[in-house]
Motif scaffolding. Structure first.
Motif, PDB file in Angstrom:
ATOM      1  N   THR A   1       0.850  -1.196   0.000  1.00 49.91           N
ATOM      2  CA  THR A   1       0.000   0.000   0.000  1.00 49.91           C
ATOM      3  C   THR A   1       0.883   1.243   0.000  1.00 49.91           C
ATOM      4  OG1 THR A   1      -1.695  -1.150   1.285  1.00 49.91           O
ATOM      5  CG2 THR A   1      -1.845   1.239   1.185  1.00 49.91           C
ATOM      6  N   GLU A   2       0.538   2.189  -0.836  1.00 51.72           N
ATOM      7  CA  GLU A   2       1.238   3.470  -0.866  1.00 51.72           C
ATOM      8  C   GLU A   2       0.209   4.589  -0.747  1.00 51.72           C
ATOM      9  OE1 GLU A   2       3.984   6.100  -3.926  1.00 51.72           O
ATOM     10  OE2 GLU A   2       4.054   3.908  -4.019  1.00 51.72           O
ATOM     11  N   THR A   3       0.438   5.496   0.186  1.00 52.77           N
ATOM     12  CA  THR A   3      -0.485   6.598   0.448  1.00 52.77           C
ATOM     13  C   THR A   3       0.217   7.927   0.206  1.00 52.77           C
ATOM     14  OG1 THR A   3      -1.647   5.299   2.133  1.00 52.77           O
ATOM     15  CG2 THR A   3      -1.997   7.680   2.137  1.00 52.77           C
ATOM     16  N   ASP A   4      -0.407   8.763  -0.609  1.00 55.89           N
ATOM     17  CA  ASP A   4       0.048  10.136  -0.829  1.00 55.89           C
ATOM     18  C   ASP A   4      -1.107  11.061  -0.492  1.00 55.89           C
ATOM     19  OD1 ASP A   4       2.769   9.820  -1.960  1.00 55.89           O
ATOM     20  OD2 ASP A   4       1.686   8.754  -3.545  1.00 55.89           O
ATOM     21  N   GLN A   5      -0.836  12.065   0.325  1.00 54.98           N
ATOM     22  CA  GLN A   5      -1.905  12.973   0.688  1.00 54.98           C
ATOM     23  C   GLN A   5      -1.389  14.395   0.824  1.00 54.98           C
ATOM     24  OE1 GLN A   5      -3.269  10.998   4.272  1.00 54.98           O
ATOM     25  NE2 GLN A   5      -2.094  12.367   5.585  1.00 54.98           N
ATOM     26  N   ASP A   6      -2.299  15.312   0.662  1.00 57.34           N
ATOM     27  CA  ASP A   6      -2.017  16.734   0.813  1.00 57.34           C
ATOM     28  C   ASP A   6      -3.176  17.318   1.613  1.00 57.34           C
ATOM     29  OD1 ASP A   6      -0.392  19.190  -0.181  1.00 57.34           O
ATOM     30  OD2 ASP A   6      -2.471  19.729  -0.567  1.00 57.34           O
ATOM     31  N   ARG A   7      -2.860  17.814   2.807  1.00 60.07           N
ATOM     32  CA  ARG A   7      -3.888  18.262   3.720  1.00 60.07           C
ATOM     33  C   ARG A   7      -3.650  19.717   4.102  1.00 60.07           C
ATOM     34  NH1 ARG A   7      -6.758  14.145   5.958  1.00 60.07           N
ATOM     35  NH2 ARG A   7      -7.424  15.509   7.646  1.00 60.07           N
ATOM     36  N   GLY A   8      -4.747  20.420   4.342  1.00 59.20           N
ATOM     37  CA  GLY A   8      -4.602  21.781   4.838  1.00 59.20           C
ATOM     38  C   GLY A   8      -5.706  22.691   4.362  1.00 59.20           C
ATOM     39  N   GLY A   9      -5.610  23.926   4.811  1.00 56.72           N
ATOM     40  CA  GLY A   9      -6.605  24.931   4.469  1.00 56.72           C
ATOM     41  C   GLY A   9      -6.388  26.156   5.333  1.00 56.72           C
ATOM     42  N   ILE A  10      -7.463  26.879   5.538  1.00 57.52           N
ATOM     43  CA  ILE A  10      -7.384  28.121   6.298  1.00 57.52           C
ATOM     44  C   ILE A  10      -8.103  27.953   7.638  1.00 57.52           C
ATOM     45  CG2 ILE A  10      -9.482  29.094   5.260  1.00 57.52           C
ATOM     46  CD1 ILE A  10      -7.986  31.817   5.307  1.00 57.52           C
ATOM     47  N   GLY A  11      -7.529  28.534   8.670  1.00 60.09           N
ATOM     48  CA  GLY A  11      -8.137  28.460   9.994  1.00 60.09           C
ATOM     49  C   GLY A  11      -7.766  29.679  10.803  1.00 60.09           C
ATOM     50  N   GLY A  12      -8.611  29.994  11.760  1.00 56.98           N
ATOM     51  CA  GLY A  12      -8.344  31.158  12.591  1.00 56.98           C
ATOM     52  C   GLY A  12      -9.013  31.070  13.933  1.00 56.98           C
ATOM     53  N   ASN A  13      -8.603  31.959  14.837  1.00 57.72           N
ATOM     54  CA  ASN A  13      -9.193  32.016  16.169  1.00 57.72           C
ATOM     55  C   ASN A  13      -9.261  33.469  16.619  1.00 57.72           C
ATOM     56  OD1 ASN A  13      -6.168  30.622  16.473  1.00 57.72           O
ATOM     57  ND2 ASN A  13      -6.390  32.547  17.571  1.00 57.72           N
ATOM     58  N   PHE A  14     -10.268  33.766  17.418  1.00 61.41           N
ATOM     59  CA  PHE A  14     -10.459  35.120  17.931  1.00 61.41           C
ATOM     60  C   PHE A  14     -10.938  35.018  19.370  1.00 61.41           C
ATOM     61  CE2 PHE A  14     -13.354  38.716  18.771  1.00 61.41           C
ATOM     62  CZ  PHE A  14     -12.438  39.759  18.688  1.00 61.41           C
ATOM     63  N   GLN A  15     -10.240  35.711  20.261  1.00 63.09           N
ATOM     64  CA  GLN A  15     -10.617  35.728  21.672  1.00 63.09           C
ATOM     65  C   GLN A  15     -10.799  37.167  22.121  1.00 63.09           C
ATOM     66  OE1 GLN A  15      -7.658  34.819  24.685  1.00 63.09           O
ATOM     67  NE2 GLN A  15      -9.145  33.666  25.889  1.00 63.09           N
ATOM     68  N   LEU A  16     -11.847  37.394  22.882  1.00 63.64           N
ATOM     69  CA  LEU A  16     -12.124  38.714  23.442  1.00 63.64           C
ATOM     70  C   LEU A  16     -12.588  38.529  24.874  1.00 63.64           C
ATOM     71  CD1 LEU A  16     -12.374  41.777  22.854  1.00 63.64           C
ATOM     72  CD2 LEU A  16     -14.768  41.367  22.272  1.00 63.64           C
ATOM     73  N   GLY A  17     -12.019  39.315  25.779  1.00 62.68           N
ATOM     74  CA  GLY A  17     -12.402  39.181  27.184  1.00 62.68           C
ATOM     75  C   GLY A  17     -12.098  40.424  27.981  1.00 62.68           C
ATOM     76  N   THR A  18     -12.583  40.416  29.209  1.00 65.37           N
ATOM     77  CA  THR A  18     -12.357  41.556  30.093  1.00 65.37           C
ATOM     78  C   THR A  18     -12.273  41.107  31.538  1.00 65.37           C
ATOM     79  OG1 THR A  18     -13.213  43.711  30.794  1.00 65.37           O
ATOM     80  CG2 THR A  18     -14.832  41.993  30.339  1.00 65.37           C
ATOM     81  N   ASP A  19     -11.430  41.793  32.290  1.00 67.58           N
ATOM     82  CA  ASP A  19     -11.370  41.661  33.744  1.00 67.58           C
ATOM     83  C   ASP A  19     -11.993  42.923  34.342  1.00 67.58           C
ATOM     84  OD1 ASP A  19      -9.717  39.213  33.898  1.00 67.58           O
ATOM     85  OD2 ASP A  19      -8.172  40.482  33.013  1.00 67.58           O
ATOM     86  N   TRP A  20     -12.910  42.738  35.254  1.00 64.53           N
ATOM     87  CA  TRP A  20     -13.511  43.871  35.957  1.00 64.53           C
ATOM     88  C   TRP A  20     -13.105  43.784  37.422  1.00 64.53           C
ATOM     89  CZ3 TRP A  20     -19.344  44.311  37.538  1.00 64.53           C
ATOM     90  CH2 TRP A  20     -19.541  45.543  38.180  1.00 64.53           C
ATOM     91  N   PHE A  21     -12.243  44.727  37.834  1.00 65.01           N
ATOM     92  CA  PHE A  21     -11.804  44.774  39.223  1.00 65.01           C
ATOM     93  C   PHE A  21     -12.807  45.626  40.001  1.00 65.01           C
ATOM     94  CE2 PHE A  21      -8.167  44.265  36.429  1.00 65.01           C
ATOM     95  CZ  PHE A  21      -7.562  43.132  36.958  1.00 65.01           C
ATOM     96  N   ILE A  22     -13.825  44.932  40.521  1.00 68.31           N
ATOM     97  CA  ILE A  22     -14.948  45.629  41.136  1.00 68.31           C
ATOM     98  C   ILE A  22     -14.470  46.481  42.296  1.00 68.31           C
ATOM     99  CG2 ILE A  22     -17.198  45.307  42.229  1.00 68.31           C
ATOM    100  CD1 ILE A  22     -17.324  42.570  40.761  1.00 68.31           C
ATOM    101  N   ASN A  23     -13.626  45.918  43.122  1.00 65.26           N
ATOM    102  CA  ASN A  23     -12.964  46.648  44.207  1.00 65.26           C
ATOM    103  C   ASN A  23     -11.705  45.874  44.565  1.00 65.26           C
ATOM    104  OD1 ASN A  23     -13.844  44.507  45.954  1.00 65.26           O
ATOM    105  ND2 ASN A  23     -15.801  45.568  46.220  1.00 65.26           N
ATOM    106  N   ASP A  24     -11.102  46.175  45.701  1.00 69.86           N
ATOM    107  CA  ASP A  24      -9.847  45.526  46.075  1.00 69.86           C
ATOM    108  C   ASP A  24      -9.996  44.029  46.309  1.00 69.86           C
ATOM    109  OD1 ASP A  24      -8.569  47.922  45.894  1.00 69.86           O
ATOM    110  OD2 ASP A  24      -8.640  48.348  48.054  1.00 69.86           O
ATOM    111  N   TYR A  25     -11.223  43.549  46.500  1.00 69.43           N
ATOM    112  CA  TYR A  25     -11.408  42.154  46.903  1.00 69.43           C
ATOM    113  C   TYR A  25     -12.293  41.352  45.950  1.00 69.43           C
ATOM    114  CZ  TYR A  25      -9.732  44.342  51.167  1.00 69.43           C
ATOM    115  OH  TYR A  25      -8.999  45.067  52.071  1.00 69.43           O
ATOM    116  N   ASN A  26     -12.830  41.967  44.901  1.00 70.70           N
ATOM    117  CA  ASN A  26     -13.737  41.261  44.007  1.00 70.70           C
ATOM    118  C   ASN A  26     -13.334  41.502  42.555  1.00 70.70           C
ATOM    119  OD1 ASN A  26     -16.236  40.222  45.752  1.00 70.70           O
ATOM    120  ND2 ASN A  26     -15.613  42.235  46.545  1.00 70.70           N
TER     121      ASN A  26
END
Length: 789
Positions: free
Chosen positions: A295-320
């Motif tokens: 058996t002989e296998t030849d392959q070509d794999r791939g394409g386009i991909g992406g990721n996007f992350q968005l976030g926030t830290d809310w320092f409500i006060n010194d303890y929260n």
């Protein structure tokens, strides 16, 4: 001159050293002013965060660092105390006296002792190693699979399977939480994650009870980039590589007043060839040859991909504090595979040739949202309560068109295959830490996960009239549900140089796998206790010892339960087993961490006893085909020794290495065939990092995995040579990196199966490992934050 000698001798550049400036200080306890001996003081260059010097405090708390003229920041650490950061230390002409420095005690911190011999490479701790990927020259511009394969103790084989210390029972987390892509068993999942969004990788070989019990070999935790420095800061990246590898990314952070906003983005187009060959022979009961083909296998794999992350830290006060984030990933691939079968007679003369040409369209979408609340208390900043929630949606689709032609057959065989997958995952978790005194800390938590996976697989075949009919043997739908409830309790104390930690975790598992068309169901309900214990001892100045124990389990990836995977190679099918049960492991480990003047040494010995081990067996059929089928084979005793070394040979030459020697005895049988095997093997990795000038750095890495026996034969060795060089540009705000991975294309999976009724030799690469990548990163306002006074 240094550059000339490097190209002449590769490792002996000529360096001129500037006059050193002495930086002195005295470290004491904040509570009573008593001196602190055996603490670690490390100086980092302000420009690039590389280590310049380190020292251990004497019995009277004094230390001295000798620095070349420049700007630095210092980090001072000691077991059971809060870290101290001293910014903007300017070494000029005169000695610097920092005076008396006070270190506050923040409760027991068994997991915070570390020595940094090369900040850009690896931070070594007794219970884990943290690999800082941002400065790894050979990983720049690559994906998560490439990065993990450069982490000590970790190996990613050519097919994408991840192992730790030679074991595949690894739990992969992202920011301490499960990710649908990485927990599904998808071999391409790590390649879909762009490496530019990864800050570091934690390898935890013997986790405590606070971690989920999944992963008998340990946990790999991928930390994504995030910063809380005030103002706006971040980085932008661009990638150009061969085979086709084009990408762009950014990581941005904005901190103002009570809010911290962070965002990561990466997009990449990648294609890579792959394939391999095999020779298969089938025998009857008296040893006569029945069938043979190549058996002989030849392959070509791939394409386009992406990721996007968005976030926030809310320092409500010194303890929260409240943190929310959203992460979206998407990929679209076009994969092409040609499998050629050459049937031979007993004298290996050609009989016929069959060619299968497959065109596959693959798409994946992944959405992960999380919300985290953190509450600290005025009495002690180590007194913490956290609540976390995470929700994951994952959608995967694979559609294949197959054309098969055979010599002597006029009409081609036309087939289609579809594989759709949909997953939801909800995580709820709460943890509480209460330090009752400077030497006693208790913590506990609860956790619940609710996971549902639906997978529909179907193959159709064209009849004489061109109408596609369902192939009954390849048509079913799996519905998999996994609901797990857990609670844990840990107590830890510090008795002088001795640290003690003990914990117990309980997990209630409700797992159901149903084949909807076949109308078969496998239900598994079980409750398990998972104890853990750790002893840490400061034997002397620069010597740290630890003993640890934990009980773990590895539930089978749901893809191991699927009845089918793909139809590219029907003579060698990979199928699942819905009746698989978890593996259970008792793990024991002893570690010794030695602080050196210019580096560190971590030596570990370990023993793991595993029951119900999952082994993939190749089972020959009467029609000249094989099935790769996972089973709970039996038990395994595994022993090993591991050695990690980080050492600065000179100011301009840094060396890191990892060596792992292990042996295992496997006992088990399936269908009255004994598959017992003795395994002895080793793996090693060595990296040499050279500072050729203030702006130019080079790195050479070599890794080797020795051959080893398997339950059915033998897996042969693999090795690879990686090189890289980086140049600071744009007045130090940017870095240009050129890297070559697996220069000789030797990272190939080669296996031998040797059974009385079946023999085969094969070699295969899911994707070609050899690649050359040029990566540019531009940093925006990325300075070290000032110390909190």
């Amino acid at each position: 001159m240094r550059l000339f000698y490097f190209f002449q001798f590769l490792v002996w550049p000529f360096v001129l050293s500037a006059q050193a400036v002495s930086v002195e200080g005295t470290l004491v306890q904040d509570s009573d002013g008593q001196p602190l001996g055996f603490a670690t003081a490390v100086a980092y260059r302000q420009a690039d965060s590389t280590m310049a010097a380190n020292a251990t405090t004497a019995n009277d708390g004094t230390f001295t660092l000798n620095l070349e003229p420049g700007t630095y920041y210092l980090e001072i650490q000691f077991l059971g105390y809060d870290d101290l950061l001293i910014p903007d230390v300017i070494a000029a002409d005169e000695a610097i006296d920092l005076g008396t420095l006070r270190l506050g005690q923040g409760g027991v911190a068994l997991e915070t002792i570390e020595v940094t011999t090369e900040r850009s490479q690896m931070v070594m701790k007794l219970d884990k190693r943290v690999f800082n990927v941002g400065k790894d020259l050979t990983g720049a511009g690559n994906n998560a699979a490439d990065i993990l394969n450069n982490v000590p103790s970790v190996n990613v084989d050519p097919e994408g399977n991840v192992s730790l210390r030679g074991s595949n029972g690894v739990r992969i987390l992202v920011d301490g939480k499960p990710s649908a892509m990485l927990s599904s068993g998808d071999l391409d999942a790590l390649r879909r994650m762009q490496g530019d969004i990864i800050e570091s990788v934690e390898v935890i070989t013997n986790p405590s009870a606070r971690y989920e019990a999944e992963g008998e070999a340990g946990i790999i935790n991928i930390i994504l980039k995030k910063n809380q420095q005030r103002g706006i800061n971040g980085s932008f990246g661009a990638t150009l590589g061969y085979p086709e590898n084009f990408g762009a990314s950014y990581s941005l952070n904005y901190r103002r007043n009570q809010f911290n906003l962070f965002s990561n983005f990466g997009i990449a187009y990648q294609r890579s060839p792959g394939g391999g060959s095999s020779d298969q022979r089938f025998f009857d009961d008296d040893g006569s040859l029945l069938e043979v083909y190549e058996t002989e296998t030849d392959q070509d794999r791939g394409g386009i991909g992406g990721n996007f992350q968005l976030g926030t830290d809310w320092f409500i006060n010194d303890y929260n504090q409240l943190t929310g984030s959203l992460l979206y990933r998407r990929s679209e691939d076009d994969n092409f595979t040609v499998v050629t079968y050459r049937d031979l007679d007993e004298d290996r003369n050609p009989v016929s040739t069959t060619v299968r040409d497959t065109e596959e369209e693959s798409g994946n979408q992944n959405l992960e949202s999380s919300l985290a609340y953190k509450r600290t208390f005025p009495d002690d900043d180590e007194h913490v309560w956290t609540v976390d929630a995470q929700y994951i949606l994952d959608d995967d689709l694979e559609l294949s068109d197959i054309v098969q032609t055979t010599t002597g057959v006029t009409d081609p065989l036309l087939q289609r295959a579809s594989n759709t997958e949909y997953e939801t995952n909800l995580l709820l978790q709460s943890d509480y830490i209460h330090p009752f005194s400077d030497s006693l800390k208790l913590e506990g938590g609860v956790r619940a996960t609710f996971r549902t996976v639906q997978n529909d697989y179907q193959v159709t075949e064209a009849d004489a009239a061109g109408n596609y009919q369902v192939v009954g043997a390849f048509d079913d739908e799996l519905e998999y549900t996994e609901n797990i409830a857990a609670a844990y309790f840990i107590g830890s104390t510090q008795l002088g140089p001795l640290g003690i930690q003990a914990g117990l975790r309980g997990e209630l598992s409700d797992v159901t796998a149903t084949l909807l068309r076949a109308e078969t169901t496998n239900e598994q309900d079980y409750f398990n206790l998972f104890p853990s214990a750790s002893l840490s001892y400061q034997a002397s100045e620069g010597n740290q010892l630890q003993l640890s124990y934990s009980r773990r389990l590895s539930r089978p990836y749901f893809r191991l339960l699927l009845p089918f995977s793909n139809f590219n190679d029907p003579r060698n099918n990979t199928v699942g087993n819905p009746t698989l049960r978890p593996e259970y492991t008792d793990s024991y480990e002893a570690g010794w961490l030695r602080y050196l003047d210019n580096g560190s040494l971590l030596a570990s010995v370990y023993y793991r006893y595993t029951t119900g081990i999952i082994e993939r067996l190749v089972l020959p059929a009467d029609d000249g085909t094989t099935i790769e089928f996972p089973v709970n084979l039996g038990n395994r005793d595994a022993y090993g020794v591991e050695l990690n070394v980080n050492y600065d040979l000179f100011d301009w030459w840094k060396f890191t290495s990892d060596f792992n020697l292990y042996t295992a005895q496997v006992e088990g049988s399936y269908q009255e065939i004994d598959y017992a095997v003795d395994i002895t093997s080793w793996s090693g990795r060595a990296a040499s990092i050279l500072d050729l000038s203030d702006r130019l750095q080079a790195q050479v890495t070599f890794d080797y995995n020795a051959p080893q026996n398997t339950a059915q034969g033998r897996r042969l060795s693999t090795y690879a040579l990686d090189v890289g060089a980086s140049l600071d540009v744009f007045q130090g705000k940017g870095t240009l990196t050129l890297s070559g991975r697996d220069l000789f294309n030797t990272r190939i999976d080669r296996t031998i199966v040797d059974r009385p009724d079946y023999q085969s030799t094969s070699e295969f690469q899911w994707r070609q490992a050899r690649q050359v990548v040029l990566n540019l990163v531009y940093r925006l306002n990325q300075d070290k934050p000032a110390a909190v006074q």
